[in-house]
Design an enzyme around this catalytic site. Structure first.
Site, PDB file in Angstrom:
ATOM      1  CE1 TYR A  22      41.340  31.180  48.639  1.00 36.47           C
ATOM      2  CE2 TYR A  22      41.401  29.508  50.363  1.00 36.47           C
ATOM      3  CZ  TYR A  22      41.249  30.822  49.966  1.00 36.47           C
ATOM      4  OH  TYR A  22      40.997  31.788  50.901  1.00 36.47           O
ATOM      5  CG  HIS A 101      42.201  38.096  45.323  1.00 35.58           C
ATOM      6  ND1 HIS A 101      43.027  37.999  46.406  1.00 35.58           N
ATOM      7  CD2 HIS A 101      42.114  39.413  45.015  1.00 35.58           C
ATOM      8  CE1 HIS A 101      43.420  39.213  46.761  1.00 35.58           C
ATOM      9  NE2 HIS A 101      42.891  40.088  45.925  1.00 35.58           N
TER      10      HIS A 101
END
Ligand code: DQA
Length: 148
Positions: A22, A101
């Protein structure tokens, strides 16, 4: 133009949470970058940030911005793959939204390949890291300017 940037469960842990997946930036740092982009690049634009680990709170927030916002940027986190209620909440306010995302969900586990939101989204940006939010902002700004 008024945009809301909604972050779902576990995104408050960015920077700590699986940085190899991430990225290293904390959520607050991403929010600051978006605020700066708005100030520098998008005149007469206001963005409101919201993060919650609770599905109901996200749904309440979406209901609350009805008619007080023009579009939504949302990273629903794990709710992407589970939540009919979140889909219904977005449909109930009928606001354009972009699904973002950080990771490329299609290169990950198969349960991440399905989204309850994507077919309703104006666009889906997956795998561009934190800049995905910038791209979403740019898209919505241009799109909403054309419509105005
Ligand atoms: C995510 C991808 C989801 O599958 C995951 O549950 C998240 C983050 C992303 O930003 O890549 O929490 O939405």
């Amino acid at each position: 133009m008024r945009f809301a940037v909604i972050q779902g469960p576990n995104l408050n842990m960015l920077g700590v949470r699986e940085p190899e997946v991430y990225g290293a930036l904390r959520l607050e740092e991403i929010q600051q970058k978006l605020d700066k982009a708005v100030a520098d690049l998008y005149p007469a634009t206001d963005i409101k940030h919201f993060q919650s680990n609770h599905e109901g709170q996200i749904i309440d927030f979406i209901h609350g911005i009805h008619q007080r916002c023009d579009a939504i940027i949302i990273n629903p986190g794990g709710l992407t793959h589970t939540s009919v209620s979140l889909r219904d909440a977005l449909a109930s306010v009928a606001m354009p939204f972009v699904e973002v995302h950080l990771s490329n969900v299609f290169s990950r586990e198969s349960f991440r390949h399905h989204s309850y939101l994507s077919d309703q989204a104006m666009a889906v940006i997956s795998g561009a890291g934190w800049r995905g939010y910038l791209y979403a902002l740019d898209l919505l700004y241009r799109q909403c300017s054309v419509e105005a």
